[in-house]
Design a protein around this motif. Sequence first.
Motif, PDB file in Angstrom:
ATOM      1  N   SER A 170       2.411  -1.202   4.449  1.00  0.00           N
ATOM      2  CA  SER A 170       2.930  -0.114   3.980  1.00  0.00           C
ATOM      3  C   SER A 170       2.585   0.323   2.271  1.00  0.00           C
ATOM      4  O   SER A 170       2.414   1.545   2.040  1.00  0.00           O
ATOM      5  CB  SER A 170       4.538  -0.163   3.990  1.00  0.00           C
ATOM      6  OG  SER A 170       4.979  -0.363   5.339  1.00  0.00           O
ATOM      7  N   VAL A 171       2.244  -0.873   1.552  1.00  0.00           N
ATOM      8  CA  VAL A 171       1.708  -0.434   0.425  1.00  0.00           C
ATOM      9  C   VAL A 171       0.382   0.251   0.475  1.00  0.00           C
ATOM     10  O   VAL A 171       0.087   1.094  -0.569  1.00  0.00           O
ATOM     11  CB  VAL A 171       1.772  -1.769  -0.544  1.00  0.00           C
ATOM     12  CG1 VAL A 171       1.052  -1.560  -1.651  1.00  0.00           C
ATOM     13  CG2 VAL A 171       3.221  -2.108  -0.857  1.00  0.00           C
ATOM     14  N   TYR A 172      -0.176  -0.386   1.310  1.00  0.00           N
ATOM     15  CA  TYR A 172      -1.867  -0.008   1.255  1.00  0.00           C
ATOM     16  C   TYR A 172      -1.861   1.433   1.890  1.00  0.00           C
ATOM     17  O   TYR A 172      -2.530   2.292   1.684  1.00  0.00           O
ATOM     18  CB  TYR A 172      -2.705  -0.841   2.228  1.00  0.00           C
ATOM     19  CG  TYR A 172      -2.740  -2.086   1.869  1.00  0.00           C
ATOM     20  CD1 TYR A 172      -3.021  -2.589   0.480  1.00  0.00           C
ATOM     21  CD2 TYR A 172      -2.921  -3.242   2.867  1.00  0.00           C
ATOM     22  CE1 TYR A 172      -2.907  -3.838   0.245  1.00  0.00           C
ATOM     23  CE2 TYR A 172      -3.067  -4.657   2.308  1.00  0.00           C
ATOM     24  CZ  TYR A 172      -2.976  -4.893   1.131  1.00  0.00           C
ATOM     25  OH  TYR A 172      -3.265  -6.115   0.600  1.00  0.00           O
ATOM     26  N   THR A 173      -1.132   1.850   2.870  1.00  0.00           N
ATOM     27  CA  THR A 173      -0.794   3.148   3.336  1.00  0.00           C
ATOM     28  C   THR A 173      -0.295   4.073   2.146  1.00  0.00           C
ATOM     29  O   THR A 173      -0.976   5.275   2.218  1.00  0.00           O
ATOM     30  CB  THR A 173       0.228   3.162   4.614  1.00  0.00           C
ATOM     31  OG1 THR A 173      -0.093   2.179   5.606  1.00  0.00           O
ATOM     32  CG2 THR A 173       0.569   4.669   5.191  1.00  0.00           C
ATOM     33  N   ALA A 174       0.337   3.773   1.428  1.00  0.00           N
ATOM     34  CA  ALA A 174       0.935   4.713   0.337  1.00  0.00           C
ATOM     35  C   ALA A 174      -0.082   4.897  -0.512  1.00  0.00           C
ATOM     36  O   ALA A 174      -0.528   5.944  -1.199  1.00  0.00           O
ATOM     37  CB  ALA A 174       2.231   4.008  -0.342  1.00  0.00           C
ATOM     38  N   ALA A 175      -1.232   3.579  -1.017  1.00  0.00           N
ATOM     39  CA  ALA A 175      -2.239   3.904  -1.661  1.00  0.00           C
ATOM     40  C   ALA A 175      -3.204   4.823  -1.102  1.00  0.00           C
ATOM     41  O   ALA A 175      -3.839   5.631  -1.789  1.00  0.00           O
ATOM     42  CB  ALA A 175      -2.767   2.531  -1.890  1.00  0.00           C
ATOM     43  N   ILE A 176      -3.431   4.827   0.245  1.00  0.00           N
ATOM     44  CA  ILE A 176      -4.258   5.634   0.868  1.00  0.00           C
ATOM     45  C   ILE A 176      -4.132   7.096   0.825  1.00  0.00           C
ATOM     46  O   ILE A 176      -4.651   8.017   0.465  1.00  0.00           O
ATOM     47  CB  ILE A 176      -4.753   5.133   2.278  1.00  0.00           C
ATOM     48  CG1 ILE A 176      -5.563   3.871   2.084  1.00  0.00           C
ATOM     49  CG2 ILE A 176      -5.315   5.971   2.892  1.00  0.00           C
ATOM     50  CD1 ILE A 176      -5.666   3.078   3.341  1.00  0.00           C
ATOM     51  N   PHE A 177      -2.700   7.360   1.146  1.00  0.00           N
ATOM     52  CA  PHE A 177      -2.120   8.861   1.101  1.00  0.00           C
ATOM     53  C   PHE A 177      -2.265   9.353  -0.328  1.00  0.00           C
ATOM     54  O   PHE A 177      -2.638  10.368  -0.753  1.00  0.00           O
ATOM     55  CB  PHE A 177      -0.543   8.764   1.413  1.00  0.00           C
ATOM     56  CG  PHE A 177      -0.420   8.905   3.060  1.00  0.00           C
ATOM     57  CD1 PHE A 177      -1.227   9.356   3.804  1.00  0.00           C
ATOM     58  CD2 PHE A 177       0.673   8.050   3.534  1.00  0.00           C
ATOM     59  CE1 PHE A 177      -1.000   9.826   5.117  1.00  0.00           C
ATOM     60  CE2 PHE A 177       0.980   8.097   4.908  1.00  0.00           C
ATOM     61  CZ  PHE A 177       0.087   8.854   5.565  1.00  0.00           C
ATOM     62  N   LEU A 178      -1.741   8.396  -1.328  1.00  0.00           N
ATOM     63  CA  LEU A 178      -2.156   8.776  -2.854  1.00  0.00           C
ATOM     64  C   LEU A 178      -3.291   9.323  -3.105  1.00  0.00           C
ATOM     65  O   LEU A 178      -3.898  10.361  -3.686  1.00  0.00           O
ATOM     66  CB  LEU A 178      -1.466   7.779  -3.703  1.00  0.00           C
ATOM     67  CG  LEU A 178      -1.637   8.166  -5.217  1.00  0.00           C
ATOM     68  CD1 LEU A 178      -0.618   9.296  -5.481  1.00  0.00           C
ATOM     69  CD2 LEU A 178      -1.176   7.136  -5.954  1.00  0.00           C
ATOM     70  N   THR A 179      -4.618   8.349  -2.755  1.00  0.00           N
ATOM     71  CA  THR A 179      -5.945   8.588  -2.958  1.00  0.00           C
ATOM     72  C   THR A 179      -6.197   9.875  -2.062  1.00  0.00           C
ATOM     73  O   THR A 179      -6.889  10.684  -2.528  1.00  0.00           O
ATOM     74  CB  THR A 179      -6.551   7.392  -2.587  1.00  0.00           C
ATOM     75  OG1 THR A 179      -6.163   6.308  -3.138  1.00  0.00           O
ATOM     76  CG2 THR A 179      -8.128   7.810  -2.753  1.00  0.00           C
TER      77      THR A 179
END
Length: 131
Positions: free
Chosen positions: A71-80
């Motif tokens: 979930s944290v990686y997903t949020a980071a990818i969406f932000l990027t």
Amino acid sequence: MKKQLDNFMKCGLLGWGLECFWTGCGSLCHDKDKKMKCATSIWMFPIYGMASVMSPLCHAMKGKSVMLRGSVYTAAIFLTEFSTGSLLKKKGCCPWDYSKAKANYKGVVRFDYAPLWFLVGLMYEKILLQD
């Protein structure tokens, strides 16, 4: 410095490869193109390579649940995806346009891709935790 460059290259190549696989499969499914032609952009290599900056985060979350990490990686990818897509869109060179997708935000993010980014984030983690 060599480790960071290696990680950048690995993340960039993994992202590029996955994008070719994804768009190639998409051309077969949507366009019935048996040649499975893929599409990407030179811009995508450094964008995918930027996943290498998640290395400290991956190490800090070692041992946490897969749901939390993904979930944290997903949020980071969406932000990027949002920040790079918005910048490239302003310059007229964004290689993707999700504006016709139902679950899009400003044409640069597709929220229905969350499960995909969850898995991709965990793949990046696997690369970044190698020593």
